[in-house]
Write a protein that holds these residues in place. Structure first.
Motif, PDB file in Angstrom:
ATOM      1  N   UNK A 177      -6.483   1.033   3.002  1.00  0.00           N
ATOM      2  CA  UNK A 177      -5.001   0.698   3.085  1.00  0.00           C
ATOM      3  C   UNK A 177      -3.966   1.821   3.185  1.00  0.00           C
ATOM      4  N   UNK A 178      -4.354   2.806   2.586  1.00  0.00           N
ATOM      5  CA  UNK A 178      -3.629   4.108   2.645  1.00  0.00           C
ATOM      6  C   UNK A 178      -3.448   4.722   4.152  1.00  0.00           C
ATOM      7  N   UNK A 204      -1.573   2.533   6.176  1.00  0.00           N
ATOM      8  CA  UNK A 204      -0.241   2.719   6.027  1.00  0.00           C
ATOM      9  C   UNK A 204       0.402   3.797   6.901  1.00  0.00           C
ATOM     10  N   UNK A 211      -2.151  12.472   4.053  1.00  0.00           N
ATOM     11  CA  UNK A 211      -2.301  11.088   3.194  1.00  0.00           C
ATOM     12  C   UNK A 211      -3.809  11.252   2.461  1.00  0.00           C
ATOM     13  N   UNK A 257      -1.995   6.808 -11.636  1.00  0.00           N
ATOM     14  CA  UNK A 257      -0.919   7.835 -11.784  1.00  0.00           C
ATOM     15  C   UNK A 257      -0.358   8.502 -10.680  1.00  0.00           C
ATOM     16  N   UNK A 258       0.448   9.357 -10.613  1.00  0.00           N
ATOM     17  CA  UNK A 258       1.043   9.978  -9.451  1.00  0.00           C
ATOM     18  C   UNK A 258       0.050  11.052  -8.741  1.00  0.00           C
ATOM     19  N   UNK A 309      -4.297   3.769  -8.337  1.00  0.00           N
ATOM     20  CA  UNK A 309      -2.545   3.774  -8.366  1.00  0.00           C
ATOM     21  C   UNK A 309      -2.316   3.909  -9.831  1.00  0.00           C
ATOM     22  N   UNK A 354      -5.995   8.043  -9.742  1.00  0.00           N
ATOM     23  CA  UNK A 354      -5.214   8.106  -8.489  1.00  0.00           C
ATOM     24  C   UNK A 354      -5.424   7.004  -7.515  1.00  0.00           C
ATOM     25  N   UNK A 399       7.120   7.705  -9.137  1.00  0.00           N
ATOM     26  CA  UNK A 399       5.755   7.417  -8.515  1.00  0.00           C
ATOM     27  C   UNK A 399       6.179   5.800  -8.182  1.00  0.00           C
ATOM     28  N   UNK A 447       4.183   3.839  -7.648  1.00  0.00           N
ATOM     29  CA  UNK A 447       3.211   2.748  -8.534  1.00  0.00           C
ATOM     30  C   UNK A 447       3.676   2.500 -10.072  1.00  0.00           C
ATOM     31  N   UNK A 486       1.023  -1.079   0.092  1.00  0.00           N
ATOM     32  CA  UNK A 486      -0.029   0.074   0.110  1.00  0.00           C
ATOM     33  C   UNK A 486       0.939   1.297  -0.140  1.00  0.00           C
ATOM     34  N   UNK A 487       1.528   1.366  -1.078  1.00  0.00           N
ATOM     35  CA  UNK A 487       2.489   2.587  -1.121  1.00  0.00           C
ATOM     36  C   UNK A 487       1.517   3.765  -1.325  1.00  0.00           C
ATOM     37  N   UNK A 488       1.961   4.994  -0.763  1.00  0.00           N
ATOM     38  CA  UNK A 488       1.189   6.288  -0.875  1.00  0.00           C
ATOM     39  C   UNK A 488       1.490   6.647  -2.500  1.00  0.00           C
ATOM     40  N   UNK A 489       0.417   7.482  -2.917  1.00  0.00           N
ATOM     41  CA  UNK A 489       0.669   8.037  -4.336  1.00  0.00           C
ATOM     42  C   UNK A 489       1.727   8.933  -4.486  1.00  0.00           C
TER      43      UNK A 489
END
Lengths: 275, 319
Positions: free
Chosen positions: B197-198, B201, B216, B318-319, B316, B313, A168, A170, A119-122
């Motif tokens: 999940x975010x 985290x 976040x 794109x940034x 997941x 987004x 990123x 992702x 679950x990485x942050x964007x």
């Protein structure tokens, strides 16, 4: 590959405990008579268990047996779910994590966590790893850069991402993302790392990398890992606890649990008779 | 054992059913298109008819005009005067002033309420707050206008000691009441759709509730919040009844938010029923309608763009 019991015996040998005094010192986490409830439903029943320092403890058991719930009581993550309640004690280095700390986030900087699904942050790779430092008030840029590098190296990811720190998170593969999440957890320099089925969503090669990593990390950290995969538990852990229907059925050195289980339930489970 | 006899499915029935449903979809599309064509068609003489252009050519509607000899050039909207004046600038400024106040009022409240509701409110409270704010959208705008006209205007006049009861501030606040639910709903949905999940985290890294929200959830939900603001602005510009009732409707060019304003939408509503069919005034009003149409279309497109970004987004991509 999945039945390397011989390799297992080598690792297990290291965990043999010599004396009672040493035993007391070795325990990083002591859980005493823990009950846990989701609303009216009791999920954990009277769990008492000791978790040894600088060892890998695996929690095994069929789905819904409470092992994930249990691991989340060790860093107070369960408190984020409304309507839950617990009784009993969880001692970290002798301090009751539920009584002796006002702010649960203090615990979580000492007891890190890696989740089932990466679950990485964007955000960028760098910012993902730096996140834990930033929210805990570290502002020194050089220090942050230093710790990010150190953490990525420890997570065996540095060589793959060192030129792509601004990309990123992702853009990387599932296995890399999971190791990034491990690096992120390492960055706040926890003493304990909880892993909730960290490899269950990964392919065999990525899984092997994560398992190797766990082997490396046990030198510096106390690791508790939940796994569905009994071979994985046998491969990576020193100590294994078997959960069933919210109860701790049996725990002991991994080798003993897998070769000479004391309880019938454990034997049935590890021999694949149910679960 | 008894045999199972499966009934063959009627292809004709399915065919007819499918066509009937598609007709509904096309009907909505066609009606929109027809309105679009009709409104634009009525505005075309602005560009083609030389008689109309004498009074209301595009440049005359935009730039200052000298309407009487010896007087200075100015922007003026006086379509029924002896010398009809069709400057759109007073209406543009009026529309903008009312919309800006509405946004200044509604965005902090709407976004703030969204943050509270999605991040901090206990579950039970959230289940009350959300429908309650969304209920604001169900209040007919004429009721909001009436409220602004009778109660809010008097209140503002007493508190601020104003000369004019009906002004941009009054209309803007009332307009803001109509905008709040739009900003709130979209922003709140965006924040609650941030994957658990975010949050987990961030929490597991030692962030407290505030930090989880601000570092976040909020950044992840930014496109959704932007969409809410943009669509809210579209509503503020297009909304008619509230401004018609609460703004005083004087087409004044001024920078003061305490002066009366006349907006594009209110102008159409107030004047279209009394114009000569096909005349200059009529054509200009349709031109204004076209402007509003194009503007709200672009606004909605922008809003949709942000919502697509949000979705990407969250997944997941794109940034």
């Amino acid at each position: 590959m999945y039945n390397e019991m011989s390799d297992l015996s080598v690792r297990v040998a290291k965990t043999d405990i010599s004396s009672d005094a040493a035993e007391k010192l070795q325990y990083k986490i002591i859980v005493e008579q823990l009950d846990f409830f989701y609303g009216d439903i009791q999920a954990l029943f009277d769990i008492s268990m000791n978790i040894e320092q600088n060892r890998v403890t695996a929690l095994i058991g069929p789905s819904g047996c409470g092992k994930s719930t249990f691991i989340r009581t060790l860093n107070r993550m369960n408190e984020t779910i409304p309507g839950t309640r617990m009784e009993g004690k969880v001692l970290l280095d002798g301090c009751d994590i539920y009584q002796d700390f006002d702010d649960p986030s203090q615990i979580r900087t000492r007891v890190g966590m890696v989740f089932q699904k990466s679950n990485p942050f964007p955000k960028s790779v760098f910012e993902n790893v730096a996140y834990g430092l930033r929210v805990n008030g570290i502002k020194d840029r050089n220090l942050i850069a230093e710790v990010v590098e150190e953490s990525l190296k420890r997570a065996a990811l540095w060589d793959e991402v060192k030129d792509k720190l601004d990309n990123s998170a992702f853009t990387f593969s599932g296995g890399q993302q999971q190791r990034l999440c491990i690096a992120r957890a390492l960055a706040i320099r926890p003493e304990v790392i909880l892993m909730d089925e960290p490899a269950s969503a990964l392919d065999p090669i990525s899984t092997a990398k994560i398992e190797d990593l766990i082997g490396e990390l046990r030198q510096h950290y106390t690791i508790v890992i939940v796994t569905h995969n009994m071979q994985q538990a046998a491969r990576v852990s020193d100590h294994t606890a078997f959960f069933y229907e919210g109860k701790l059925i049996e725990d002991g050195p991994t080798k003993e649990i897998f070769t000479r289980p004391k309880k019938k339930k454990t034997e049935d489970y590890i021999t694949g008779r149910f679960g | 054992m008894r045999q199972l006899k499966f009934k063959p499915k009627s292809r004709i029935r399915e065919f007819v059913g499918e066509k009937l449903i598609s007709v509904n979809a096309y009907a909505a599309l066609i009606v929109t298109l027809l309105i679009f064509i009709f409104v634009f068609k009525e505005a075309i003489p602005i560009f083609t008819d030389s008689i109309i252009q004498e009074e209301a050519a595009p440049d005359k509607m935009v730039f200052k005009q000298q309407f009487y000899e010896g007087r200075e050039a100015k922007w003026s909207w006086q379509p029924t005067s002896d010398v009809p004046k069709y400057s759109l600038m007073p209406l543009f400024i009026g529309t903008l002033k009312a919309a800006i106040i509405a946004m200044l009022f509604a965005v902090p409240l709407g976004v703030g309420a969204a943050i509270y509701s999605s991040e901090f409110a206990p579950k039970r409270l959230r289940e009350i707050i959300k429908p309650a704010i969304e209920m604001l959208a169900a209040i007919p705008s004429v009721v909001l206008g009436f409220f602004a006209l009778m109660i809010l205007a008097t209140f503002l006049q007493n508190v601020l000691g104003l000369t004019f009861r009906l002004n941009a501030l009054n209309a803007g606040i009332a307009l803001g009441l109509a905008v709040i639910p739009i900003v709130f709903t979209i922003a709140e949905d965006a924040m609650t759709s941030v994957p658990r999940a975010l949050r987990d985290a961030a929490t597991a890294l030692g962030a407290n509730t505030w930090q989880v929200s601000l570092t976040t959830v909020l950044p992840a939900a930014i496109p959704g919040i932007a969409a809410g603001i943009v669509l809210g602005f579209g509503r503020a510009v297009g909304e008619t009844m509230i401004v018609l009732m609460a703004s005083g409707n004087a087409a004044i060019v001024s920078a003061s938010f305490l002066d009366s304003v006349r907006t594009f939408s209110a102008t159409i509503a107030a004047e279209l029923a009394e114009v000569v069919f096909g005349g200059t005034h009529y054509t200009v009003l349709f031109f204004i309608g076209s402007l509003l149409f194009v503007f709200t279309f672009l606004i909605n497109l922008t809003g949709d763009f942000f919502l697509v970004r949000l979705k990407e987004k969250m997944q997941g991509r794109t940034t």
